[in-house]
Scaffold this motif. Structure first.
Motif, mmCIF file in Angstrom:
data_model
loop_
_atom_site.group_PDB
_atom_site.id
_atom_site.type_symbol
_atom_site.label_atom_id
_atom_site.label_comp_id
_atom_site.label_asym_id
_atom_site.label_seq_id
_atom_site.Cartn_x
_atom_site.Cartn_y
_atom_site.Cartn_z
ATOM 1 N N ALA A 183 0.849 -1.196 0.000
ATOM 2 C CA ALA A 183 0.000 0.000 0.000
ATOM 3 C C ALA A 183 0.883 1.243 0.000
ATOM 4 C CB ALA A 183 -0.917 -0.011 1.211
ATOM 5 N N GLY A 184 0.405 2.280 -0.636
ATOM 6 C CA GLY A 184 1.102 3.556 -0.556
ATOM 7 C C GLY A 184 2.174 3.768 -1.611
ATOM 8 N N ILE A 185 2.389 2.773 -2.449
ATOM 9 C CA ILE A 185 3.371 2.946 -3.523
ATOM 10 C C ILE A 185 2.883 4.044 -4.469
ATOM 11 C CG2 ILE A 185 2.295 1.109 -4.905
ATOM 12 C CD1 ILE A 185 5.124 0.357 -5.830
ATOM 13 N N ASP A 186 3.806 4.862 -4.966
ATOM 14 C CA ASP A 186 3.322 6.000 -5.758
ATOM 15 C C ASP A 186 2.679 5.520 -7.062
ATOM 16 O OD1 ASP A 186 5.384 6.689 -8.142
ATOM 17 O OD2 ASP A 186 6.450 5.859 -6.396
ATOM 18 N N PRO A 187 1.669 6.263 -7.527
ATOM 19 C CA PRO A 187 0.854 5.794 -8.657
ATOM 20 C C PRO A 187 1.675 5.525 -9.916
ATOM 21 C CG PRO A 187 -0.148 7.715 -7.629
ATOM 22 C CD PRO A 187 1.191 7.549 -6.993
ATOM 23 N N GLU A 188 2.686 6.319 -10.182
ATOM 24 C CA GLU A 188 3.464 6.095 -11.398
ATOM 25 C C GLU A 188 4.147 4.724 -11.334
ATOM 26 O OE1 GLU A 188 6.847 8.595 -12.079
ATOM 27 O OE2 GLU A 188 6.905 8.108 -14.211
ATOM 28 N N MET A 189 4.752 4.419 -10.192
ATOM 29 C CA MET A 189 5.430 3.133 -10.044
ATOM 30 C C MET A 189 4.426 1.977 -10.100
ATOM 31 S SD MET A 189 8.533 2.664 -10.235
ATOM 32 C CE MET A 189 10.073 3.529 -10.052
ATOM 33 N N ILE A 192 3.669 1.436 -13.655
ATOM 34 C CA ILE A 192 4.782 0.742 -14.324
ATOM 35 C C ILE A 192 4.728 -0.749 -13.970
ATOM 36 C CG2 ILE A 192 7.302 0.466 -14.350
ATOM 37 C CD1 ILE A 192 7.493 3.561 -14.147
ATOM 38 N N ASP A 193 4.471 -1.044 -12.708
ATOM 39 C CA ASP A 193 4.382 -2.452 -12.285
ATOM 40 C C ASP A 193 3.235 -3.160 -13.006
ATOM 41 O OD1 ASP A 193 4.937 -4.702 -10.204
ATOM 42 O OD2 ASP A 193 2.780 -4.336 -10.068
ATOM 43 N N ARG A 194 2.089 -2.480 -13.095
ATOM 44 C CA ARG A 194 0.921 -3.081 -13.748
ATOM 45 C C ARG A 194 1.225 -3.445 -15.214
ATOM 46 N NH1 ARG A 194 -2.433 -1.179 -17.144
ATOM 47 N NH2 ARG A 194 -1.732 0.989 -16.923
ATOM 48 N N VAL A 195 1.858 -2.515 -15.898
ATOM 49 C CA VAL A 195 2.168 -2.749 -17.312
ATOM 50 C C VAL A 195 3.240 -3.830 -17.468
ATOM 51 C CG1 VAL A 195 3.120 -1.668 -19.401
ATOM 52 C CG2 VAL A 195 1.354 -0.497 -18.066
ATOM 53 N N ALA A 196 4.187 -3.852 -16.559
ATOM 54 C CA ALA A 196 5.237 -4.879 -16.606
ATOM 55 C C ALA A 196 4.623 -6.258 -16.393
ATOM 56 C CB ALA A 196 6.301 -4.591 -15.546
ATOM 57 N N VAL A 197 3.699 -6.353 -15.443
ATOM 58 C CA VAL A 197 3.041 -7.631 -15.165
ATOM 59 C C VAL A 197 2.211 -8.064 -16.377
ATOM 60 C CG1 VAL A 197 1.230 -8.706 -13.767
ATOM 61 C CG2 VAL A 197 3.049 -7.386 -12.652
ATOM 62 N N GLN A 198 1.546 -7.090 -17.002
ATOM 63 C CA GLN A 198 0.768 -7.427 -18.194
ATOM 64 C C GLN A 198 1.666 -7.880 -19.346
ATOM 65 O OE1 GLN A 198 -2.886 -5.629 -18.864
ATOM 66 N NE2 GLN A 198 -2.557 -5.217 -21.038
ATOM 67 N N ILE A 463 14.202 3.799 -13.755
ATOM 68 C CA ILE A 463 12.945 3.114 -14.101
ATOM 69 C C ILE A 463 11.894 4.149 -14.503
ATOM 70 C CG2 ILE A 463 11.038 1.752 -13.145
ATOM 71 C CD1 ILE A 463 13.180 0.250 -11.473
ATOM 72 N N ARG A 464 11.830 5.238 -13.717
ATOM 73 C CA ARG A 464 10.844 6.296 -14.033
ATOM 74 C C ARG A 464 11.129 6.930 -15.384
ATOM 75 N NH1 ARG A 464 10.775 7.702 -8.406
ATOM 76 N NH2 ARG A 464 8.721 7.120 -7.607
ATOM 77 N N THR A 465 12.392 7.128 -15.683
ATOM 78 C CA THR A 465 12.747 7.769 -16.949
ATOM 79 C C THR A 465 12.484 6.835 -18.124
ATOM 80 O OG1 THR A 465 14.515 8.916 -15.802
ATOM 81 C CG2 THR A 465 14.612 8.920 -18.216
ATOM 82 N N TYR A 466 12.981 5.592 -17.980
ATOM 83 C CA TYR A 466 12.990 4.701 -19.151
ATOM 84 C C TYR A 466 11.636 4.006 -19.339
ATOM 85 C CZ TYR A 466 14.979 1.536 -22.635
ATOM 86 O OH TYR A 466 15.251 0.838 -23.793
ATOM 87 N N TRP A 467 11.223 3.211 -18.358
ATOM 88 C CA TRP A 467 9.939 2.518 -18.521
ATOM 89 C C TRP A 467 8.775 3.511 -18.392
ATOM 90 C CZ3 TRP A 467 14.187 -0.201 -16.779
ATOM 91 C CH2 TRP A 467 14.444 -1.431 -17.416
ATOM 92 N N GLY A 468 8.954 4.508 -17.518
ATOM 93 C CA GLY A 468 7.945 5.577 -17.424
ATOM 94 C C GLY A 468 7.822 6.322 -18.748
ATOM 95 N N GLY A 469 8.936 6.443 -19.450
ATOM 96 C CA GLY A 469 8.921 7.085 -20.771
ATOM 97 C C GLY A 469 8.066 6.295 -21.765
ATOM 98 N N MET A 470 8.203 4.980 -21.719
ATOM 99 C CA MET A 470 7.357 4.145 -22.602
ATOM 100 C C MET A 470 5.885 4.359 -22.262
ATOM 101 S SD MET A 470 9.202 0.435 -23.020
ATOM 102 C CE MET A 470 10.830 0.234 -22.291
#
Lengths: 521, 521
Positions: A183-189, A192-198, A463-470
């Motif tokens: 709980a409490g993980i920032d929404p951007e991360m 990123i986790d959701r998309v990685a899992v997908q 991670i924020r720059t690269y995968w967040g960029g995607m």
């Protein structure tokens, strides 16, 4: 048992472990137009045209073209039901169906494809339908979010209307099995986790595929990273085991583990051997044991892993460093200019360190002692011949090339560590012409190196720059290739053939769940 | 039972009568090239390239194209087995398969098709094959002798080779059931009979199709002729019965028998009503009874036939002749300039004469008397208003057009007979601008009229000239259209879309076996 019988037994074990695929029906969410837009990612943006209901209201005449948006990336089998309207279907219906993971694939004209991978990877079909009303399920599996339908032919008497359209998705992964994020993980991360899992979900079929669109093979480099994410998410550990047995059971001559496998018509190994990939079989086996404690598999497959180390050591020259050449002997990253020598040396050391742990675990005292000697020699040779004391960088090849890949892998191989490694990574950022990174696969290893050096904030930032960029560029699943400075970059000559759901790009979930946001921290 | 229930019962009966299809595997006989040749039929000739064995030796690379010749016309499902050679199939294989009944279909470029029937009738498929080695059976049925394979895509690593290729032919006809021809029949006629029988065989599926390539429907005009040939050859009389019940069970509003039916997804009638075709239901029922003696069917379907006569009579104007107009209300022949009025009148009389015989057979005294009155009126009106005493020809329409169709049908309708009819046919040959005949359907009726006038030699000559002409021009099965003076003639704007195995062209076997070479003669 002789070699042949053992391999057969292993392939049989792999077959026993074939997972069942979960199926789900998904429907288009809306009708869209794909329009040229210089400001958009790769020059294409999506404009909504109508709701899902609109799809079934639309009368389709000869020459019409509609594009349907299934909301996100899916892998599966498509079924269409169509009926004739106005009058009887007195001639076959001829349609072209074009499936796109990304807008470029439904925006651009495939007939102008200039890439050097086969155009057959582009997902389009021409179908002729003899009976209307009728339902057609296409035989082939597609990976897509967008489906473009071109009505090539009706007849002067009839038009058509879709009455049903869905994709029966397939995956061996079960989203319900994924532990919730802290709980409490920032929404951007979290995103990123959701998309990685997908991404991982869509690559998980009866093997860990590298990309469900292209090329659908089981590659060791991808497998190792998928397995790491899988242990933190889906926990389909038997699928990792199956893949290990497939590689062990279908090797190249001289016992070499091939770089990749084909699954059909029967599993067989491709003729490609890559120095780093074969060695990463050792690391993958080690990770598997660490995650599962499955000692039987460890014992059974260790000889294969051990043999890869022997084979790799045979390539060392009299100085104890990997013999370089101009062929594609080692992967590391997609970069035409990247010299592989230092990276190959580092992967050898990295893998031997894991081999050492296995030998220790299995109480193989002689092998443990031997491995220690080999590691020391390889490390010393690296420091003696691949470290440039003047520049303070690892160099590679006779041109003494400085690259990110060489520095990163030497750190992962623990050839240097602590403050020296940290300082190297910091210096690297300011190196003006070091050969850079082009794939998420390489960026993964950079993040891994940052974490090994304790640079957690820097890892998060990357991670924020690269995968967040995607993500900001519209990713529903993470991509095979992403160069923020050249967004149409393709090592294959066309971004149409890039894979936009690619195994080696799913690792943010591994970092996030294992290191960055652990409950225990 | 009400109307709806009766129709349902009839459709159920038709379903019960669905024949099983005989299957046979046929293989390509040779490899050929299709080459432009001004002297050849439609400008294309076939050059042999190699034997059947060559087909399997050939290495197929990207861009290659081969054409296979299956030796004669077939209808069925195609299976290909392919293997990769040189190296692994690391990308899908993309092929185009083009099926041709005639050389023009594999010689010409479909992308330049300009006909006004849907291009979807042209038989080509693009298929993508994900797994090699592999076997693919295409879902659709094709009618063809030639198969052209274009290798659109392999990859830089592999080529392909055919390892198997065959067509599983389908037909409800059994060649073994065909009685042998009388010994001593001249070879040309025997050859015409053989091709006619093969034409009917390939059109006989679960209904009597008009053409197995295009348009695959059950048309009354074709059915009537197919049934006549069938009684002399295959004797699949239940298939005729099935087709009669399909027409009876799926009529248009007001009880009209439609011109044609679609079989799938469930049998349904097309909205096309043709004056002559609906009336020929009566003739077809009569012929069926004559061939089979099946009185149950005659009794059950007579009301439908009788109703068609009533419906047709309602179109007579105050003079007692068929009301003419500019719509496509009657078929007779494919000829843009042909006026249908006289022919329609004649078909009405022809059909009423058969209706009369049925009424008599069924002891329906009132109907018999009524029919006699109607026939007399229609014949008298024809003689009064459609016979031009000055020209000594039947005329049609307000332009008083003289056509072969009008003369032929008036003779078949026995409006005139004996020496008068004979003399008319002789005069007609010397008429310089009578509207001619364009289809084998119309030529059939001309031959029928010749025989009715006792002109057996002339009938034989006509068969030798017309159907023999198709043979000399390369027919494996007889064609929908044949104009010896314009061999690319098509009523559809392109000879590519003509049907080259067409029901209404199979009737030489009827004439040969029933009238021309009977053992009893």
């Amino acid at each position: 048992m002789n070699e042949h019988v053992i391999k057969k037994t292993w392939l049989d074990q792999a077959k026993q472990l074939t997972p069942e695929l979960h199926q789900q029906k998904v429907y288009p969410e809306r009708m869209v137009n794909v329009v040229q837009d210089e400001g958009a990612f790769q020059g294409w943006s999506i404009e909504p045209v109508g709701s899902a209901a609109r799809v079934y209201d639309q009368i389709l005449k000869k020459g019409d073209c509609i594009t349907l948006d299934f909301g996100t990336h899916h892998v599966g089998y498509v079924t269409l039901s169509l009926r004739n309207v106005r009058s009887n279907a007195d001639a076959p219906l001829r349609l072209r169906l074009t499936f796109g993971e990304m807008p470029c694939e439904v925006g651009e004209d495939f007939s102008e494809y200039k890439g050097w991978l086969s155009r057959s990877w582009l997902q389009d079909e021409i179908i002729n339908v003899d009976v209307l009303p009728g339902t057609i399920t296409l035989d082939r599996r597609y990976a897509f979010r967008y489906l473009k339908i071109d009505v090539f032919e009706t007849s002067i008497r009839y038009d058509v209307q879709l009455t049903d359209l869905y994709c029966t998705t397939v995956t061996s992964a079960d989203l319900a099995a994924v532990p919730p994020l802290r709980a409490g993980i920032d929404p951007e991360m979290a995103n990123i986790d959701r998309v990685a899992v997908q991404t991982l979900r869509d690559c998980m079929q009866t093997v860990f595929e590298d990309g469900p669109k292209r090329d659908r093979r089981l590659w060791i480099g991808d497998l190792r990273l998928q397995a790491l994410v899988n242990y933190e998410t889906f926990g389909c550990n038997d699928l990792v085991k199956r893949c290990l047995y497939l590689f062990a059971g279908s090797r190249l001559e001289d016992g070499r583990v091939g770089a990749c496998l084909y699954e059909y018509p029967e599993p067989y190994v491709d003729e490609t051997y890559l120095y780093d990939y074969a060695l990463l079989f050792v690391a993958t086996l080690y990770d598997y044991y660490e995650a599962t404690g499955d000692r039987n598999t460890l014992e059974e497959l260790w000889p294969v892993a051990y043999e890869q180390i022997h084979i790799a050591l045979a390539r060392l020259n009299e100085q104890g460093i990997v013999q370089d050449d101009d062929t594609w002997y080692c992967f590391l990253d997609w970069h035409d200019e990247l010299n592989k020598q230092a990276g190959a040396q580092a992967v050898l050391i990295y893998s031997m360190r894991r081999g050492l742990k296995i030998a220790h675990e299995l109480d193989l005292v002689d092998q443990e002692a031997w491995m220690n000697v080999q590691i020391e020699r390889a490390v010393n040779a690296a420091l003696a011949y691949l470290w440039d004391e003047e520049q303070k960088y690892f160099i590679s090849g006779k041109e003494r090339q400085v690259s990110w890949a060489s520095q990163v892998w030497m750190i992962l191989a623990e050839v240097i560590d602590g403050p020296i490694a940290s300082a190297l990574l910091e210096r690297l950022e300011h190196h003006t012409n070091a050969v850079g990174m082009t794939t998420p696969y390489m960026v993964h290893h950079y993040v891994d190196a940052l974490l090994l050096c304790g640079k957690k904030e820097k890892a998060l930032e990357q991670i924020r720059t690269y995968w967040g960029g995607m993500l900001r560029d519209g990713a529903d699943t993470f991509w095979e290739l992403y160069n923020p400075d050249d967004k149409t970059y393709s090592p294959y000559g066309s971004n149409l053939v890039n894979s936009y759901c690619h195994a080696w790009s799913c690792t943010p979930s591994y970092f996030i769940r294992r290191y960055l946001y652990k409950d225990t921290e």
